[in-house]
Design a protein around this motif. Structure first.
Motif, mmCIF file in Angstrom:
data_model
loop_
_atom_site.group_PDB
_atom_site.id
_atom_site.type_symbol
_atom_site.label_atom_id
_atom_site.label_comp_id
_atom_site.label_asym_id
_atom_site.label_seq_id
_atom_site.Cartn_x
_atom_site.Cartn_y
_atom_site.Cartn_z
ATOM 1 N N ALA A 677 0.829 -1.210 0.000
ATOM 2 C CA ALA A 677 0.000 0.000 0.000
ATOM 3 C C ALA A 677 0.863 1.259 0.000
ATOM 4 O O ALA A 677 1.884 1.337 0.688
ATOM 5 N N ILE A 678 0.414 2.257 -0.799
ATOM 6 C CA ILE A 678 1.063 3.563 -0.803
ATOM 7 C C ILE A 678 0.353 4.418 0.246
ATOM 8 O O ILE A 678 -0.836 4.728 0.096
ATOM 9 N N PRO A 679 1.020 4.772 1.315
ATOM 10 C CA PRO A 679 0.348 5.492 2.413
ATOM 11 C C PRO A 679 -0.389 6.743 1.932
ATOM 12 O O PRO A 679 0.156 7.556 1.183
ATOM 13 N N GLY A 680 -1.657 6.848 2.344
ATOM 14 C CA GLY A 680 -2.449 8.032 2.055
ATOM 15 C C GLY A 680 -2.983 8.136 0.646
ATOM 16 O O GLY A 680 -3.664 9.115 0.308
ATOM 17 N N ALA A 681 -2.714 7.147 -0.208
ATOM 18 C CA ALA A 681 -3.149 7.216 -1.610
ATOM 19 C C ALA A 681 -4.393 6.355 -1.804
ATOM 20 O O ALA A 681 -4.313 5.129 -1.878
ATOM 21 N N THR A 682 -5.548 7.002 -1.847
ATOM 22 C CA THR A 682 -6.801 6.286 -2.073
ATOM 23 C C THR A 682 -7.616 7.009 -3.137
ATOM 24 O O THR A 682 -7.391 8.195 -3.419
ATOM 25 N N VAL A 683 -8.587 6.296 -3.690
ATOM 26 C CA VAL A 683 -9.504 6.869 -4.667
ATOM 27 C C VAL A 683 -10.869 6.234 -4.451
ATOM 28 O O VAL A 683 -10.958 5.048 -4.090
ATOM 29 N N THR A 684 -11.939 6.986 -4.646
ATOM 30 C CA THR A 684 -13.301 6.475 -4.464
ATOM 31 C C THR A 684 -14.032 6.479 -5.809
ATOM 32 O O THR A 684 -14.034 7.502 -6.513
ATOM 33 N N LEU A 685 -14.622 5.339 -6.160
ATOM 34 C CA LEU A 685 -15.337 5.193 -7.425
ATOM 35 C C LEU A 685 -16.812 4.932 -7.170
ATOM 36 O O LEU A 685 -17.183 4.227 -6.216
ATOM 37 N N ASP A 686 -17.655 5.474 -8.044
ATOM 38 C CA ASP A 686 -19.089 5.189 -7.998
ATOM 39 C C ASP A 686 -19.364 3.860 -8.682
ATOM 40 O O ASP A 686 -18.940 3.646 -9.829
ATOM 41 N N ILE A 687 -20.066 2.974 -7.996
ATOM 42 C CA ILE A 687 -20.457 1.684 -8.567
ATOM 43 C C ILE A 687 -21.868 1.348 -8.087
ATOM 44 O O ILE A 687 -22.370 1.942 -7.129
ATOM 45 N N ASP A 688 -22.518 0.434 -8.780
ATOM 46 C CA ASP A 688 -23.801 -0.065 -8.284
ATOM 47 C C ASP A 688 -23.796 -1.582 -8.124
ATOM 48 O O ASP A 688 -24.829 -2.176 -7.778
ATOM 49 N N MET A 689 -22.618 -2.196 -8.372
ATOM 50 C CA MET A 689 -22.504 -3.641 -8.191
ATOM 51 C C MET A 689 -21.031 -4.002 -8.059
ATOM 52 O O MET A 689 -20.169 -3.417 -8.730
ATOM 53 N N ALA A 690 -20.726 -4.970 -7.165
ATOM 54 C CA ALA A 690 -19.361 -5.472 -7.010
ATOM 55 C C ALA A 690 -19.400 -6.993 -6.987
ATOM 56 O O ALA A 690 -20.264 -7.595 -6.342
ATOM 57 N N ILE A 691 -18.463 -7.588 -7.702
ATOM 58 C CA ILE A 691 -18.342 -9.046 -7.756
ATOM 59 C C ILE A 691 -16.952 -9.400 -7.233
ATOM 60 O O ILE A 691 -15.940 -8.976 -7.799
ATOM 61 N N VAL A 692 -16.923 -10.152 -6.147
ATOM 62 C CA VAL A 692 -15.657 -10.490 -5.491
ATOM 63 C C VAL A 692 -15.149 -11.832 -6.012
ATOM 64 O O VAL A 692 -15.814 -12.863 -5.867
ATOM 65 N N SER A 693 -13.977 -11.800 -6.618
ATOM 66 C CA SER A 693 -13.391 -13.006 -7.210
ATOM 67 C C SER A 693 -11.952 -13.144 -6.732
ATOM 68 O O SER A 693 -11.002 -12.999 -7.494
ATOM 69 N N VAL A 694 -11.807 -13.420 -5.444
ATOM 70 C CA VAL A 694 -10.472 -13.498 -4.830
ATOM 71 C C VAL A 694 -10.166 -14.910 -4.340
ATOM 72 O O VAL A 694 -9.475 -15.101 -3.346
ATOM 73 N N GLY A 695 -10.693 -15.888 -5.032
ATOM 74 C CA GLY A 695 -10.374 -17.270 -4.699
ATOM 75 C C GLY A 695 -11.504 -18.005 -3.999
ATOM 76 O O GLY A 695 -12.513 -17.405 -3.609
ATOM 77 N N VAL A 696 -11.317 -19.297 -3.876
ATOM 78 C CA VAL A 696 -12.319 -20.162 -3.257
ATOM 79 C C VAL A 696 -11.649 -21.109 -2.280
ATOM 80 O O VAL A 696 -10.440 -21.316 -2.323
ATOM 81 N N SER A 697 -12.460 -21.682 -1.413
ATOM 82 C CA SER A 697 -11.996 -22.689 -0.459
ATOM 83 C C SER A 697 -12.823 -23.956 -0.648
ATOM 84 O O SER A 697 -13.935 -23.906 -1.186
ATOM 85 N N PRO A 698 -12.297 -25.093 -0.203
ATOM 86 C CA PRO A 698 -13.050 -26.341 -0.358
ATOM 87 C C PRO A 698 -14.374 -26.300 0.399
ATOM 88 O O PRO A 698 -14.439 -25.809 1.529
ATOM 89 N N ASN A 699 -15.403 -26.815 -0.224
ATOM 90 C CA ASN A 699 -16.681 -26.956 0.467
ATOM 91 C C ASN A 699 -16.520 -27.998 1.574
ATOM 92 O O ASN A 699 -16.103 -29.126 1.309
#
Length: 764
Positions: A677-699
């Motif tokens: 992370a770059i300290p203090g460097a953030t940005v905010t975006l307008d969205i109406d939907m987010a899809i999280v695809s950061v991996g899966v675990s065994p059922n």
């Protein structure tokens, strides 16, 4: 009995075998050998140990097909057992700091030379290694030798690699330029003789290894006696290494030829295979007349000069609004024929080393080149239960194609994946779909939990071996991730359905809507007479980032989103299952599933569809083709950004995402540079939907329902190299073991498990 764990082709008749032998591995030193016997009436063969791993309990042997016994050994495959492996035998190589040492290895003699080179280097010597062979294909272990030598000189008889000439020329060139204190020579007897004549002229002490003339290996037969310095010595007891200047090579060469006439007769014992196998080899093997004719029809440089074919694709603008039309359109017959000509039909096809299921790649490609498209499909189906699927979704660029010889020559790899798809599609569209040969039914019942790629691959192999296979699927559709996880614009359902139907024709039974661990238990299956169980239940439990606001409305996992759209057809007007049609969609992640999700969102009407990924594009695990297609379809890529918070409106619906800007630090365990992370460097975006695809675990349903089943740290099922769990009758593979993998790796697990379970059941 010693199991073969790995097998690798060095050249057409030279193989490397990694064998389970823990006690030998623990005791072995450089120069030691073992005696190997194949079959109860097999001959005892001396083979020097090329390498050993005491931790894994394995030894490595390099074998050349010369006579009956060596050919029988080379015909064994991974998972097969060698009748006897005895050792370590002989005296270890005397190692000290001699100074400058020349190590001359010829042919398969390079393999036993490797541990000597390593030991010499460890002792502080300057090591110059001369590798020799008739052709480039017979130069083995070059990489390993370079890692342990100060210099490597390569000599080939025909000049196809390195310098043209004999091993003695390479050795003498070194002697003439610098002082040499010691020489080691291992290879054909005639080679060792002439190396010794050369070094004797320069008064350089030379040791040679003579294990090739041994029979028993323990000193009880005396067949390996030779004359050294006028005295009789037994190679197995007194050697196998001797002062080469004292060895009577002429006498030894005569003794080595004592049984040649008998061996010529005995070699025909190998002809006892069924006629179908002989006919098949004659008809399709590399030495088949038609394949030899194909190789002669074009010069290699002409084949290499042909540019790689480009896949025909739908127009990007059109396809970005078409949810079910496949993007890649496949090759025409003319394109396939031309691309197949690019294959050199290598004697040592390295492409096959990159294929987890061991497809005969040159075999099916050359059938395409000669216009036998149906035969190409049949060749594929001998080892792959899902060729039309693999031709579409497998990362060939990281597997078979990454090993293609064209890359080493500075050209693009042969389009193996495109050709695989072509052959499978041609067969399907012709209506002449073949069913692989099925062994006679043995009446043994086998259960498969899950119908994804691992389960289907396992089921196909077990059915071919005569087992009664039943696949239990929790969902209402067969296919697992192939149906719910991969969009139809990449893998149409009709393609998967044909592959499944083919398995049904092979005798595989499918049971839907049955959750093993809930609907029925493993104990229920065992009470119903199932003698083996293969768990391939996948990794269907999505991971989230656990950041503020992540549970807001219209934030979902890629698993949920794709299941709604792909399996439940939620985007269709007549579907009962709902799905959100976002206009400003952020997809978090950089893998293939993230690409599938963002491209689906684009097709469902997203005006702004974004990939948000914490590393750079170079670190993205997604296939290059998927990234290319996404960009063409208007997807935006926001790399080196990572979500740290979601902001919802008054109704709880997500309206913004706060992103932390990142930079790349040092590589992590995956080899990719870690995002910082770059300290203090953030940005905010307008969205109406987010899809999280950061991996899966065994059922956890299946693993937690089986008492005594050993699990891994992340809830995966712990297995050995044979895919066998802590419970001997239960095997597992695919994502439930790996935690997340490609289709082809899952299929490879299924094949490995099938072979291992078959061996276990036959030995029971």
């Amino acid at each position: 009995m010693n199991k073969i764990l790995q097998k690798e082709h060095f050249s057409e008749k030279v193989f490397k075998l990694v064998i389970e032998a823990p006690l030998i591995a623990k005791s072995r030193k450089a120069g030691h050998f073992v005696i190997v016997r194949v079959g109860e009436k097999g001959e005892r063969m001396p083979l020097t140990i090329a390498a050993a791993d005491p931790v894994k309990g394995t030894i490595t042997l390099v074998v050349q097909e010369v006579g009956l016994s060596s050919t029988r050994l080379c015909e064994l495959n991974v998972g097969d057992y060698i009748t006897d492996v005895v050792g370590p035998l002989g005296k270890a190589t005397h190692i000290e700091n001699f100074g400058t040492v020349v190590c001359a290895g010829g042919g398969v003699g390079v393999a036993p030379m490797l541990p000597i080179v390593q030991a010499l280097k460890a002792a502080g010597n300057r090591v110059i290694t001369v590798l020799a062979g008739r052709t480039k294909e017979l130069i083995i272990l070059e990489k390993e030798m370079r890692e342990s030598s100060d210099e490597v000189i390569i000599m080939t008889d025909d000049g196809s690699y390195g310098q043209k000439g004999l091993v003695t020329e390479g050795v003498e060139a070194v002697i003439k330029r610098e002082k040499v204190d010691k020489c080691f020579a291992i290879g054909p007897a005639i080679m060792m003789k002439f190396v010794c004549l050369l070094t004797k002229k320069y008064d350089i002490p030379t040791d040679v290894s003579l294990n090739t003339i041994m029979v028993d290996g323990t000193g009880m037969c005396g067949a390996c006696r030779i004359t050294v310095g006028g005295k009789t010595k037994f190679v197995c007891v007194d050697g196998p290494e001797f002062d080469g200047h004292q060895v009577d090579f002429d006498e030894m060469l005569k003794r080595m030829g004592a049984f040649k006439d008998i061996e010529r007769g005995e070699i025909h014992k190998l002809d006892t295979k069924p006629a179908t196998c002989e006919a098949e080899q004659a008809a399709s093997g590399r030495n088949a007349e038609w394949r030899e004719a194909l190789r002669k029809s074009m010069k290699p440089k002409e084949r290499v000069a042909i540019p790689r074919v480009k896949m025909n694709e739908l127009d990007p603008e059109y396809r970005s609004h078409s949810r079910k039309e496949e993007v890649n359109l496949g090759l025409s017959e003319e394109q396939a024929l031309t691309e197949a000509k690019r294959c050199l039909d290598c004697a040592n096809p390295s492409c096959m080393e990159g294929c987890p299921v061991g497809i005969d790649i040159p075999g099916f490609v050359k059938n395409i080149e000669r216009g036998e498209f149906l035969e190409a499909a049949r060749t594929l189906k001998k080892t792959s239960a899902l060729p039309a699927v693999c031709g579409r979704v497998c990362p060939q660029e990281k597997q078979c194609e990454s090993k293609c010889i064209h890359l080493k020559m500075g050209h693009e790899a042969v389009a193996i994946g495109y050709l695989e798809r072509f052959a499978a599609d041609y067969e399907r569209e012709s209506g002449q779909i073949s069913v692989p040969e099925i062994a006679a039914k043995n009446g043994i019942k086998i259960a498969v939990v899950g119908s994804g790629p691992a389960g289907l691959s396992f089921a196909g192999d077990m059915a071919k071996m005569g087992y009664d296979v039943t696949v239990f699927e929790a969902l209402h559709e067969i296919g697992g991730v192939l149906k719910y996880g991969i969009p139809e614009f990449r893998l149409p359902n009709k393609i998967v359905d044909v592959e499944i139907e083919n398995l049904s024709k092979m005798g595989v039974t499918f049971v839907k809507d049955c959750i093993v661990g809930k609907t029925i238990s493993v104990e229920d299956l065992e009470s119903e007479g199932f003698k083996g169980i293969f768990v391939a239940s996948g990794a269907g439990l999505p991971n989230f980032m656990n950041i503020p606001g992540e549970n807001s409305i219209n934030i979902m996992s890629s698993n949920e989103y794709l299941t709604r759209v792909n399996l439940m057809d939620a985007a269709s007007e007549d579907a009962d299952t709902p799905v959100t049609f976002g206009k400003r969609v952020a997809v978090i992640g950089g893998g293939n599933t993230a690409m599938d999700s963002v491209r689906t969102a684009r097709r469902l009407g997203a005006e702004k569809a974004m990939i948000i990924y914490r590393r750079s594009e170079a670190e993205m695990p997604a296939r290059l083709e998927e990234v290319k297609h996404a960009k063409e379809e208007g997807v935006e890529f926001l790399t080196l950004h990572n979500p740290i918070e979601y902001i919802a409106d008054e109704k709880g619906r997500v309206k913004q995402v706060v992103l932390q800007k990142m930079e790349l630090g040092e590589p992590d365990v995956s080899g990719r540079r870690s995002p910082v992370a770059i300290p203090g460097a953030t940005v905010t975006l307008d969205i109406d939907m987010a899809i999280v695809s950061v991996g899966v675990s065994p059922n956890p349903i299946v693993p937690n329902s089986i008492p005594g089943l050993e699990l891994g740290r992340k809830g995966t099922i712990a297995v050995n190299d044979d895919m066998q769990s802590s419970i001997p009758t239960i095997y597992a593979g695919g994502d439930i073991v790996r935690g997340g993998a490609t289709v082809i790796l899952a299929m490879g697990d299924g094949r490995r498990a099938a072979a291992a379970m078959d061996r276990q059941l036959r030995q029971a």
